[in-house]
Design a protein around this motif. Sequence first.
Motif, short mmCIF file in Angstrom:
data_model
loop_
_atom_site.label_atom_id
_atom_site.label_comp_id
_atom_site.label_asym_id
_atom_site.label_seq_id
_atom_site.Cartn_x
_atom_site.Cartn_y
_atom_site.Cartn_z
N ASP A 75 0.80 -1.22 0.00
CA ASP A 75 0.00 0.00 0.00
C ASP A 75 0.84 1.27 0.00
O ASP A 75 0.30 2.35 -0.20
N GLN A 76 2.16 1.17 0.20
CA GLN A 76 3.04 2.32 0.20
C GLN A 76 3.93 2.38 -1.04
O GLN A 76 4.74 3.30 -1.15
N GLN A 77 3.81 1.44 -1.94
CA GLN A 77 4.59 1.49 -3.17
C GLN A 77 4.00 2.53 -4.11
O GLN A 77 2.77 2.64 -4.25
N PRO A 78 4.82 3.34 -4.77
CA PRO A 78 4.30 4.42 -5.62
C PRO A 78 3.38 3.94 -6.73
O PRO A 78 2.40 4.61 -7.06
N ILE A 79 3.65 2.78 -7.32
CA ILE A 79 2.81 2.29 -8.41
C ILE A 79 1.41 1.96 -7.89
O ILE A 79 0.40 2.25 -8.56
N ASN A 80 1.32 1.38 -6.70
CA ASN A 80 0.01 1.06 -6.12
C ASN A 80 -0.70 2.32 -5.64
O ASN A 80 -1.94 2.42 -5.73
N GLU A 81 0.05 3.28 -5.13
CA GLU A 81 -0.56 4.55 -4.74
C GLU A 81 -1.14 5.28 -5.95
O GLU A 81 -2.21 5.90 -5.87
N PHE A 82 -0.46 5.19 -7.08
CA PHE A 82 -0.97 5.80 -8.30
C PHE A 82 -2.27 5.12 -8.76
O PHE A 82 -3.23 5.81 -9.15
N GLN A 83 -2.31 3.81 -8.70
CA GLN A 83 -3.52 3.09 -9.11
C GLN A 83 -4.69 3.39 -8.18
O GLN A 83 -5.83 3.56 -8.64
N ASN A 84 -4.42 3.46 -6.88
CA ASN A 84 -5.51 3.78 -5.94
C ASN A 84 -6.01 5.20 -6.13
O ASN A 84 -7.21 5.47 -6.03
N LEU A 85 -5.08 6.12 -6.41
CA LEU A 85 -5.48 7.52 -6.62
C LEU A 85 -6.28 7.68 -7.89
O LEU A 85 -7.20 8.51 -7.96
N SER A 86 -5.96 6.91 -8.92
CA SER A 86 -6.65 7.03 -10.20
C SER A 86 -8.09 6.55 -10.14
O SER A 86 -8.89 6.90 -11.00
N PHE A 89 -12.28 8.85 -5.30
CA PHE A 89 -13.06 10.09 -5.43
C PHE A 89 -12.43 11.16 -4.57
O PHE A 89 -12.05 10.91 -3.42
N PRO A 90 -12.28 12.39 -5.07
CA PRO A 90 -12.58 12.91 -6.42
C PRO A 90 -11.35 12.99 -7.30
O PRO A 90 -11.37 13.69 -8.31
N PHE A 91 -10.27 12.29 -6.90
CA PHE A 91 -9.01 12.40 -7.65
C PHE A 91 -9.12 11.83 -9.06
O PHE A 91 -8.39 12.23 -9.95
N SER A 92 -10.03 10.89 -9.25
CA SER A 92 -10.19 10.31 -10.58
C SER A 92 -10.77 11.30 -11.59
O SER A 92 -10.67 11.08 -12.79
N TRP A 93 -11.39 12.38 -11.11
CA TRP A 93 -11.93 13.38 -12.04
C TRP A 93 -10.83 14.00 -12.88
O TRP A 93 -10.99 14.21 -14.08
N ALA A 94 -9.69 14.28 -12.24
CA ALA A 94 -8.62 14.99 -12.94
C ALA A 94 -7.97 14.15 -14.02
O ALA A 94 -7.43 14.70 -15.00
N SER A 95 -7.98 12.84 -13.90
CA SER A 95 -7.34 11.97 -14.88
C SER A 95 -8.31 11.48 -15.95
O SER A 95 -7.89 10.74 -16.84
N GLY A 96 -9.57 11.88 -15.88
CA GLY A 96 -10.56 11.43 -16.86
C GLY A 96 -10.63 12.35 -18.06
O GLY A 96 -9.73 13.17 -18.33
N ASP A 97 -11.74 12.23 -18.78
CA ASP A 97 -11.96 13.07 -19.95
C ASP A 97 -12.10 14.53 -19.53
O ASP A 97 -12.67 14.84 -18.48
N ILE A 98 -11.59 15.44 -20.36
CA ILE A 98 -11.56 16.86 -19.97
C ILE A 98 -12.97 17.45 -19.92
O ILE A 98 -13.28 18.28 -19.07
N VAL A 99 -13.86 17.01 -20.83
CA VAL A 99 -15.23 17.51 -20.81
C VAL A 99 -15.95 17.03 -19.56
O VAL A 99 -16.66 17.80 -18.88
N GLU A 100 -15.78 15.77 -19.23
CA GLU A 100 -16.39 15.23 -18.01
C GLU A 100 -15.81 15.88 -16.77
O GLU A 100 -16.52 16.12 -15.78
N TYR A 101 -14.53 16.18 -16.82
CA TYR A 101 -13.87 16.83 -15.68
C TYR A 101 -14.46 18.21 -15.39
O TYR A 101 -14.87 18.50 -14.26
N PHE A 102 -14.56 19.05 -16.41
CA PHE A 102 -15.12 20.39 -16.21
C PHE A 102 -16.62 20.33 -15.92
O PHE A 102 -17.13 21.19 -15.20
N SER A 103 -17.31 19.37 -16.47
CA SER A 103 -18.74 19.24 -16.19
C SER A 103 -18.98 18.92 -14.72
O SER A 103 -19.89 19.48 -14.09
N ARG A 104 -18.19 18.03 -14.16
CA ARG A 104 -18.36 17.69 -12.75
C ARG A 104 -18.03 18.87 -11.85
O ARG A 104 -18.72 19.12 -10.84
#
Length: 272
Positions: A75-86, A89-104
């Motif tokens: 749970d402290q490895q950077p690759i797993n932290e990146f997957q959990n963050l992606s 909520f709401p961190f997944s908004w920033a990595s999604g589609d730009i239209v969906e991001y601004f809409s939310r």
Amino acid sequence: MAIILVELSPKPPPVLFAPSTTNFHLAPIIPFAKSRLHRHPTYKFPKIPLSSSFRNGGNTPSPSPSETDCPVPLDQQPINEFQNLSTSFPFSWASGDIVEYFSRLFVTGASFAFLIGLPVAWFGSVRPETEPLKPILAGLSSGILVVSLAVVRMYLGWAYVGNRLLSATVEYEETGWYDGQIWVKTAEVLARDRLLGSFSVKPVLSRLKYTLLTLATSLLVCVLLFINVDGAQKGSQLTSEAAMDRAIPGAYNDESARSFEPDAFCGEPGLS
């Protein structure tokens, strides 16, 4: 080449060529040898091991030897932290589609402004129907402020994971805060993490920076409009009060009384 046996005695020795005489009995050692003369040789190439990111279809990476030797908890490895963050909520908004991001973001800000900010500003003002622009600007500013706080939270989370991916060392805790350790990444893990941080995390951070800049500008415009509206309303109020203080023709006031009855205002300032 066909290998045959020539029988000269009860125990004939094997020869590697066919004799010219026809008195010998030729017995092939390998049956159907002629059918094998025209076969092409087959070669076996060594198997190239795939990296952990491409095994199992790229969905569930299996650990490589360097990852297996990693002492950092999962749970402290950077690759797993990146997957959990992606996927959180709401961190997944920033990595999604730009239209969906601004809409939310727009839906979040508008919902807070009209459901919470505007009612509080409207019912908290004195006679809001006389100056409706101030409660509206206050509610709009509250929505922008809430969205800005959410974007700042997303930026801090992605910046933390990005720094751990790009760093050559990993700080981790085995059981608690008191036993912190530092692990130096291997060449394979460092190359993978920096590739992921450069092409997956940095674009997200750039998007969040531009979003924060736009929100800060919008909030500043709302504050300036609120100040200007307040100043204009105060100026109009002072003008109306000054107009009310003016002498009305045919009405009694102090100035006319002083001019006609100076004895009644003896000793008071302003009397000439």
